[in-house]
Enzyme design. Sequence first.
Site, mmCIF file in Angstrom:
data_model
loop_
_atom_site.group_PDB
_atom_site.id
_atom_site.type_symbol
_atom_site.label_atom_id
_atom_site.label_comp_id
_atom_site.label_asym_id
_atom_site.label_seq_id
_atom_site.Cartn_x
_atom_site.Cartn_y
_atom_site.Cartn_z
ATOM 1 C CB CYS A 28 -39.962 33.195 -22.497
ATOM 2 S SG CYS A 28 -39.664 31.868 -21.318
ATOM 3 C CG HIS B 258 -16.789 36.583 -18.939
ATOM 4 N ND1 HIS B 258 -15.495 36.171 -19.145
ATOM 5 C CD2 HIS B 258 -16.924 37.697 -19.709
ATOM 6 C CE1 HIS B 258 -14.877 37.001 -19.984
ATOM 7 N NE2 HIS B 258 -15.720 37.935 -20.330
ATOM 8 C CB CYS C 292 -41.730 29.294 -24.527
ATOM 9 S SG CYS C 292 -39.946 29.467 -24.402
ATOM 10 N NE ARG D 73 -7.436 32.127 -24.236
ATOM 11 C CZ ARG D 73 -8.640 32.368 -23.740
ATOM 12 N NH1 ARG D 73 -8.821 32.404 -22.447
ATOM 13 N NH2 ARG D 73 -9.661 32.587 -24.540
HETATM 14 P P1 NAD Z 1 -7.153 31.981 -18.976
HETATM 15 O O1 NAD Z 1 -7.269 30.482 -18.880
HETATM 16 O O2 NAD Z 1 -7.071 32.580 -20.316
HETATM 17 O O3 NAD Z 1 -5.839 32.423 -18.164
HETATM 18 C C1 NAD Z 1 -5.561 31.969 -16.875
HETATM 19 C C2 NAD Z 1 -4.168 32.443 -16.499
HETATM 20 O O4 NAD Z 1 -3.955 32.105 -15.142
HETATM 21 C C3 NAD Z 1 -3.063 31.786 -17.306
HETATM 22 O O5 NAD Z 1 -2.208 32.791 -17.844
HETATM 23 C C4 NAD Z 1 -2.291 30.920 -16.281
HETATM 24 O O6 NAD Z 1 -0.907 30.938 -16.472
HETATM 25 C C5 NAD Z 1 -2.634 31.612 -14.981
HETATM 26 N N1 NAD Z 1 -2.687 30.705 -13.829
HETATM 27 C C6 NAD Z 1 -3.338 29.524 -13.707
HETATM 28 N N2 NAD Z 1 -3.202 29.018 -12.469
HETATM 29 C C7 NAD Z 1 -2.396 29.898 -11.791
HETATM 30 C C8 NAD Z 1 -1.864 29.922 -10.469
HETATM 31 N N3 NAD Z 1 -2.139 28.954 -9.591
HETATM 32 N N4 NAD Z 1 -1.074 30.962 -10.117
HETATM 33 C C9 NAD Z 1 -0.769 31.949 -11.005
HETATM 34 N N5 NAD Z 1 -1.248 31.981 -12.268
HETATM 35 C C10 NAD Z 1 -2.057 30.959 -12.648
HETATM 36 O O7 NAD Z 1 -8.341 32.590 -18.127
HETATM 37 P P2 NAD Z 1 -9.008 34.047 -18.182
HETATM 38 O O8 NAD Z 1 -7.984 35.087 -18.440
HETATM 39 O O9 NAD Z 1 -9.898 34.121 -16.990
HETATM 40 O O10 NAD Z 1 -9.957 34.070 -19.460
HETATM 41 C C11 NAD Z 1 -10.653 32.981 -19.932
HETATM 42 C C12 NAD Z 1 -12.149 32.866 -19.758
HETATM 43 O O11 NAD Z 1 -12.260 31.678 -19.033
HETATM 44 C C13 NAD Z 1 -12.938 33.800 -18.943
HETATM 45 O O12 NAD Z 1 -13.872 34.322 -19.791
HETATM 46 C C14 NAD Z 1 -13.702 32.945 -17.896
HETATM 47 O O13 NAD Z 1 -15.078 33.225 -17.997
HETATM 48 C C15 NAD Z 1 -13.485 31.570 -18.308
HETATM 49 N N6 NAD Z 1 -13.197 30.518 -17.300
HETATM 50 C C16 NAD Z 1 -13.675 30.582 -16.032
HETATM 51 C C17 NAD Z 1 -13.366 29.592 -15.104
HETATM 52 C C18 NAD Z 1 -13.918 29.693 -13.718
HETATM 53 O O14 NAD Z 1 -15.017 30.220 -13.537
HETATM 54 N N7 NAD Z 1 -13.178 29.235 -12.709
HETATM 55 C C19 NAD Z 1 -12.532 28.531 -15.475
HETATM 56 C C20 NAD Z 1 -12.049 28.481 -16.812
HETATM 57 C C21 NAD Z 1 -12.385 29.507 -17.696
#
Ligand code: NAD
Length: 245
Positions: A130, A119, A154, A35
């Site tokens: 399965c 997650h 399966c 996001r």
């Molecule tokens: P999100 O993308 O909604 O939010 C990430 C937040 O981190 C943002 O508000 C952003 O401003 C902040 N951010 C990014 N880089 C930063 C930095 N260097 N320093 C400070 N802040 C920083 O992610 P979320 O809240 O984890 O939720 C989204 C879903 O995304 C989760 O369910 C997760 O499973 C999945 N996801 C996982 C990965 C991964 O495994 N690395 C990557 C992308 C999304």
Amino acid sequence: MSALDRLVALLEGAERGVALTGAGVSTESGIPDFRSPSSGLWQEHDPMEVASLEGFRREPRRFYEFWGHRFGALAGAQPNVTHHVLAKLERQGKLRAVVTQNIDGLHRDAGSETVLEVHGSYRQARCLHCGAVYSLQEMERRVKSGRLPVCDACGELVKPDVVLFGEELPPVFREAERLTERADVFLVLGSSLQVHPVAGLVAVAHRHGARVAIVNREPSPYDELAEVVLHAELGATMRAVGSRL
Ligand code: NAD
């Protein structure tokens, strides 16, 4: 006292801390988040097509095209300073667990031991029918050769073991709630706190008396529950925290 000083003081006194991490913790390892305004994956992809159970069942090829690219980015990633500092805080007895929304496995790679992947993890996959388990290497081989991964046993579709929109959270979420209820300090790092029920853990922690700290580049809907809020880059912030603890 600066916000950083207050964060360090809060962690210094922690005995049953819990960290909740999101995609922002891994952007400095080269994995895009979902996001962030200019670079988040949801700027280009519709989450309901590529990250929902319904989208997966309807158009598995499209889903796997997206995940094929994601696998590549995740496979070469290394933990960064934030992952390492959290592992250190656990070794020091300040953190009981890392509850992570990330599926990338980097907290374990950095040496954190109690990691609750609420997650799921991209490092394995499972047959929808399965339940047979497949390794990441096996999945990559099939996706790269242009075949849809189907179960040897399966014939049903095999899905990465990550929680998609429309799916229940795994049982480990209950454990995350239990530790959150007992936490004295609840540290949120790199999450927009927009995905529920995980985001609700902040309110659970606060209600049970934990002192809440949030470090994120952007404001979150839970900032007002936190006694320390830093709208800052995680790498620089956690490097400073790590050098003082
Ligand atoms: P999100 O993308 O909604 O939010 C990430 C937040 O981190 C943002 O508000 C952003 O401003 C902040 N951010 C990014 N880089 C930063 C930095 N260097 N320093 C400070 N802040 C920083 O992610 P979320 O809240 O984890 O939720 C989204 C879903 O995304 C989760 O369910 C997760 O499973 C999945 N996801 C996982 C990965 C991964 O495994 N690395 C990557 C992308 C999304």
